[in-house]
Design a protein around this motif. Structure first.
Motif, PDB file in Angstrom:
ATOM      1  N   UNK A 144       0.595  -1.108   0.043  1.00  0.00           N
ATOM      2  CA  UNK A 144       0.032  -0.042   0.072  1.00  0.00           C
ATOM      3  C   UNK A 144       0.811   1.138   0.185  1.00  0.00           C
ATOM      4  N   UNK A 145       2.160   1.491   0.958  1.00  0.00           N
ATOM      5  CA  UNK A 145       2.781   2.288   0.288  1.00  0.00           C
ATOM      6  C   UNK A 145       3.360   2.441  -0.658  1.00  0.00           C
ATOM      7  N   UNK A 146       3.335   1.883  -1.331  1.00  0.00           N
ATOM      8  CA  UNK A 146       4.094   1.812  -3.126  1.00  0.00           C
ATOM      9  C   UNK A 146       3.448   2.321  -3.992  1.00  0.00           C
ATOM     10  N   UNK A 147       1.633   2.924  -3.599  1.00  0.00           N
ATOM     11  CA  UNK A 147       0.181   2.861  -4.509  1.00  0.00           C
ATOM     12  C   UNK A 147       0.808   4.548  -4.541  1.00  0.00           C
ATOM     13  N   UNK A 148       1.070   5.185  -4.306  1.00  0.00           N
ATOM     14  CA  UNK A 148       0.939   6.553  -4.011  1.00  0.00           C
ATOM     15  C   UNK A 148       1.844   6.740  -4.828  1.00  0.00           C
ATOM     16  N   UNK A 149       3.999   6.506  -5.122  1.00  0.00           N
ATOM     17  CA  UNK A 149       4.308   6.555  -5.790  1.00  0.00           C
ATOM     18  C   UNK A 149       3.998   6.968  -7.058  1.00  0.00           C
ATOM     19  N   UNK A 150       3.908   5.334  -7.157  1.00  0.00           N
ATOM     20  CA  UNK A 150       3.311   4.467  -8.814  1.00  0.00           C
ATOM     21  C   UNK A 150       2.313   5.274  -9.674  1.00  0.00           C
ATOM     22  N   UNK A 151       0.958   6.206  -8.686  1.00  0.00           N
ATOM     23  CA  UNK A 151       0.333   7.124  -9.315  1.00  0.00           C
ATOM     24  C   UNK A 151       1.196   8.199  -9.945  1.00  0.00           C
ATOM     25  N   UNK A 152       2.060   8.738  -8.821  1.00  0.00           N
ATOM     26  CA  UNK A 152       2.668  10.033  -8.916  1.00  0.00           C
ATOM     27  C   UNK A 152       3.464   9.641 -11.009  1.00  0.00           C
ATOM     28  N   UNK A 153       3.674   8.166 -10.511  1.00  0.00           N
ATOM     29  CA  UNK A 153       4.826   7.884 -11.724  1.00  0.00           C
ATOM     30  C   UNK A 153       4.141   8.193 -13.181  1.00  0.00           C
ATOM     31  N   UNK A 187      13.261  18.083 -28.380  1.00  0.00           N
ATOM     32  CA  UNK A 187      11.631  17.744 -26.756  1.00  0.00           C
ATOM     33  C   UNK A 187      11.825  16.342 -27.434  1.00  0.00           C
ATOM     34  N   UNK A 188      11.676  16.189 -29.025  1.00  0.00           N
ATOM     35  CA  UNK A 188      11.006  13.855 -28.945  1.00  0.00           C
ATOM     36  C   UNK A 188      11.548  13.274 -28.377  1.00  0.00           C
ATOM     37  N   UNK A 189      13.193  13.820 -28.070  1.00  0.00           N
ATOM     38  CA  UNK A 189      14.467  12.645 -27.663  1.00  0.00           C
ATOM     39  C   UNK A 189      14.426  12.911 -25.969  1.00  0.00           C
ATOM     40  N   UNK A 190      14.207  13.953 -25.360  1.00  0.00           N
ATOM     41  CA  UNK A 190      13.933  14.306 -24.637  1.00  0.00           C
ATOM     42  C   UNK A 190      12.598  13.540 -23.536  1.00  0.00           C
ATOM     43  N   UNK A 191      11.454  13.309 -24.597  1.00  0.00           N
ATOM     44  CA  UNK A 191      10.049  12.787 -24.295  1.00  0.00           C
ATOM     45  C   UNK A 191      10.675  11.080 -23.912  1.00  0.00           C
ATOM     46  N   UNK A 192      11.715  11.128 -25.237  1.00  0.00           N
ATOM     47  CA  UNK A 192      11.465   9.645 -24.457  1.00  0.00           C
ATOM     48  C   UNK A 192      12.816   8.610 -24.041  1.00  0.00           C
ATOM     49  N   UNK A 193      13.384   9.399 -23.596  1.00  0.00           N
ATOM     50  CA  UNK A 193      15.259   9.506 -22.545  1.00  0.00           C
ATOM     51  C   UNK A 193      13.655   9.628 -20.972  1.00  0.00           C
ATOM     52  N   UNK A 194      12.886  10.486 -21.103  1.00  0.00           N
ATOM     53  CA  UNK A 194      12.380  10.995 -19.875  1.00  0.00           C
ATOM     54  C   UNK A 194      11.421   9.335 -19.528  1.00  0.00           C
ATOM     55  N   UNK A 195      10.511   9.073 -21.008  1.00  0.00           N
ATOM     56  CA  UNK A 195       9.750   7.853 -20.835  1.00  0.00           C
ATOM     57  C   UNK A 195      10.567   6.391 -20.259  1.00  0.00           C
ATOM     58  N   UNK A 196      12.039   6.326 -20.809  1.00  0.00           N
ATOM     59  CA  UNK A 196      12.761   5.552 -20.253  1.00  0.00           C
ATOM     60  C   UNK A 196      13.290   5.497 -19.073  1.00  0.00           C
ATOM     61  N   UNK A 212      11.040   7.482 -16.599  1.00  0.00           N
ATOM     62  CA  UNK A 212      10.295   6.722 -15.442  1.00  0.00           C
ATOM     63  C   UNK A 212       9.553   5.300 -15.711  1.00  0.00           C
ATOM     64  N   UNK A 213      10.832   4.514 -16.830  1.00  0.00           N
ATOM     65  CA  UNK A 213      10.112   2.901 -16.607  1.00  0.00           C
ATOM     66  C   UNK A 213      11.382   2.169 -15.620  1.00  0.00           C
ATOM     67  N   UNK A 214      12.045   2.591 -15.755  1.00  0.00           N
ATOM     68  CA  UNK A 214      13.241   1.833 -14.997  1.00  0.00           C
ATOM     69  C   UNK A 214      13.069   2.761 -13.457  1.00  0.00           C
TER      70      UNK A 214
END
Lengths: 167, 511
Positions: A2-11, A57-66, A68-70
């Motif tokens: 339950x403690x990880x749930x809000x963090x995941x939502x923010x992510x 901007x597109x490159x940073x969008x991809x890197x940011x998504x990566x 976040x996934x990590x």
């Protein structure tokens, strides 16, 4: 768990930032492709900078998504008056935006002395102040005072609106 | 022109009653906004821009410079007397300063901060006066490729050094550059990214941008997370230092000045890094290591001097090259542009009265600041008790007037709201604001230099790096981009011993 749930939502909401960056990048490139490159010598024209920035901007969008996934997370900004231990107070934000929008809608119709007072009164209410009489007095004092300051002392005409002839 | 004689001319400008008055207003405002949480010098100068268009540029900039320096003084009061972490440049002061205040030594902490700021500000301004003509002499030989390289360096340095995530820094820079591109392209006359909206053809007004990102964005962000409990202000009585305090303070002041000035002069993201460096140095050199963690005066004296020296250092690239290294400097550059003044190496010749009057008034402002802050620190501290609804309502109120007055247009108010929401989003998701504002203000200038360089070289890309100076700058940029991830990678290899889980963890922390 339950403690990880809000963090995941923010992510998950942070993927919205990546999406926004992607949209901005695509916008920049699409807009640039519509430009003509007349009157330019060599490889650089009016298109170049928007295309490069769009690519960034597109490159940073991809890197940011990566990122976040990590498991990476953007660090929310602190401050003297900021308490990050509770979640964002969306009601306050909504009321603030409403007060702000009211001013933008009314400033030309009713004039700054009225719309500015609504803005100040509305924002103090949104931020939790409940001393209505005092706040109303301060609001009117501030908006009328700044109207005189700008119009008479600084020569910058703020709209007078319905109080024309009175002020 | 010789620095010393020009400076004397500058004093002749600064000492006129009207200019003294503007210097006084500037430092007074600067101290007040420095003390108040949620409002800083960049926002204040942006808000004052529409009001100051009717002033002489010299007077306006004397006032802006007073705000710039005053904000540094006021910020230390907040970080020492308030029990919560503040803005990045004063975080370090808060560590020991707050501990001192809790032990009843707040008066000495405020005094060493104010006197240290005065010492550093005075030495820093002197260094600025001596250095500026020298740099200008070198800078007049710089061509378009050199300028473009330095501007790219400013972008990359601000992005990689600030904040903990390079991706988020570069994303913020990209957003800034994109916003800076909106409007008519000056070379070809074509509209870019305007949706055909006539109000956007001239680009977004710098007042709307700066006020939106700093004032509205900050107010919305704080409002969403407003501290419910009333803030705790630690009381102090008369501000003074003992003989022992003096003995322990003077060396950190000087060392802090030496650290802060060069860091301010290079585009490395303002006062954050040098103040940490100064703190580390003082902790290492102190004869009272037991005091660190319990309120060591060296830990206040050093970083506070660093802070002010780096503010002075930041004026060097702004006045000689037209390159801002901090948010406040970026807004001041925007202010120069609103006056139709193009900062650069010719500024010292074409606007000699303005520049030297400004530098001279910095000396005067420093003296006024010392006089205002030393005896009156407790009075300023009372500003911290202002009810927060009024503070943030006031910020939004004046932001709205400022944005409307810039062009008398309702469209700008809606734009202000959009930019403000963007500022909120950036604070929420850890995108630093400084790369965005530097990108917005410096982006168009960088594009101009890029196209000029390629016109000279007749379209050959080699025209961008055909000077030794530009090549050296690109080498520094490569180091800045490659070194941090490399160091992180080596460190994670060494610490983690190769286990993938630990490596992943280190990656997460490094972001």
């Amino acid at each position: 768990m339950s403690s990880t749930a809000p963090a995941r939502k923010g992510g998950r909401s942070e993927f919205g930032v990546a999406l926004l960056l992607l949209a901005l990048g695509v916008w920049a490139i699409v807009d640039a492709l519509g430009l003509s490159d007349l009157a330019s010598r060599g490889p650089v024209s009016a298109k170049t900078v928007p295309i490069v920035v769009g690519g960034l901007l597109i490159a940073m969008a991809v890197l940011l998504a990566v990122d976040l996934l990590r498991g990476g997370r953007g660090e929310a900004e602190g401050g003297e008056d900021v308490d990050l231990s509770h979640g964002a107070d969306w009601r306050t934000i909504g009321l603030l935006v409403a007060a702000f929008a009211a001013n933008a809608l009314l400033i030309e119709r009713l004039g700054w002395p009225v719309s500015g007072a609504i803005l100040f009164f509305g924002t103090t209410f949104a931020l939790g102040s409940r001393r209505f009489v005092l706040n109303a007095l301060i609001s009117v004092g501030l908006s009328v005072g700044t109207w005189y300051l700008f119009n008479l002392a600084l020569g910058i005409p703020l709209p007078v609106g319905i109080l024309k002839g009175i002020l | 022109m010789d620095g010393v004689s020009s400076l004397l001319d500058g004093f002749a400008t600064a000492i006129t009653p009207i200019n003294l008055l503007y210097a006084f207003i500037g430092v007074l405002l600067g101290t007040a906004i420095g003390v108040l949480p949620g409002i800083g010098p960049a926002m204040t100068i942006a808000l004052l821009l529409p009001i100051t268009v009717s002033l002489e540029p010299t007077q306006a900039f004397i006032m802006f410079a007073g705000i710039y320096y005053g904000g540094m003084y006021g910020g230390s009061t907040t970080s020492i007397l308030l029990n919560t972490p503040g803005e990045s440049a004063s975080v370090v002061t808060a560590i020991e300063g707050n501990l001192m205040a809790k032990r009843g030594r707040g008066a000495a902490a405020l005094a060493t901060a104010a006197i240290g700021s005065f010492v550093a500000g005075t030495i820093g301004t002197l260094a600025l006066a001596l250095l500026a003509p020298v740099i200008v002499k070198l800078a007049v030989q710089m061509g378009a490729p050199d300028y473009f390289a330095v501007m790219v360096l400013a972008f990359i340095a601000v992005t990689t050094v600030l904040g903990s995530s390079m991706v988020r820094g570069l994303a913020s820079l990209g957003v800034g550059l994109l916003i800076g591109t909106i409007g008519i392209d000056p070379t070809s006359g074509q509209q870019r990214l305007t949706f055909g909206i006539p109000e956007l053809a001239d680009g977004i007004d710098v007042v709307v941008l700066a006020v939106g990102l700093f004032a509205v964005g900050e107010a919305l962000w704080v409002a969403a997370h407003l501290r419910r409990a009333p803030v705790e202000v630690i009381g102090v009585s008369n501000v003074r230092m003992t003989r022992d305090d003096w003995r322990r303070s003077w060396k950190p002041w000087l060392r802090g000045t030496a650290i802060g000035f060069p860091f301010g002069a290079v585009p490395a993201g303002g006062a954050e890094i040098p103040t940490f460096l100064s703190y580390a140095v003082e902790k290492k050199l102190t004869k009272h290591p037991e005091d660190f963690g319990n309120g060591a005066i060296e830990g206040v004296a050093g970083p506070e001097a660093t802070n002010n020296a780096s503010a002075a250092g930041g004026l060097v690239p702004l006045l000689t090259l037209g390159i801002p290294t901090t948010a406040t400097a970026a807004v001041m550059l925007g202010a120069f542009q609103t006056y139709g003044i193009q900062p650069g190496p010719r500024l010292l010749d074409t606007q000699a009265t303005l520049v030297w009057g400004l530098i001279a008034s910095l000396f005067i402002g420093n003296v006024i600041l010392l006089a205002l802050n030393l005896p009156l620190a407790t009075v300023w501290a009372r500003l911290l008790r202002i009810p927060r609804p009024y503070l943030y309502a006031g910020i939004l109120f004046f932001a709205s007037i400022g944005a409307y007055a810039a062009n008398n247009s309702t469209f700008d108010l809606w734009l202000l709201l959009v930019i403000g929401l963007l500022g909120f989003l950036m604070r929420r998701y850890g995108l630093p604001v400084v790369p965005a504002i530097i990108g917005i203000i410096l982006g168009p200038a960088a594009e101009k230099q890029l196209r000029r360089a390629l016109q000279i070289s007749n379209g050959e890309l080699g025209g961008l790096y055909n000077t030794w100076f530009s090549r050296a700058v690109y080498a520094v940029i490569v180091i800045l981009l490659v070194a941090p991830p490399l160091i992180r990678w080596i460190r994670s290899r060494r610490d983690a011993g190769g286990t993938p889980i630990a490596q992943h963890h280190a990656n997460v922390e490094g972001q």
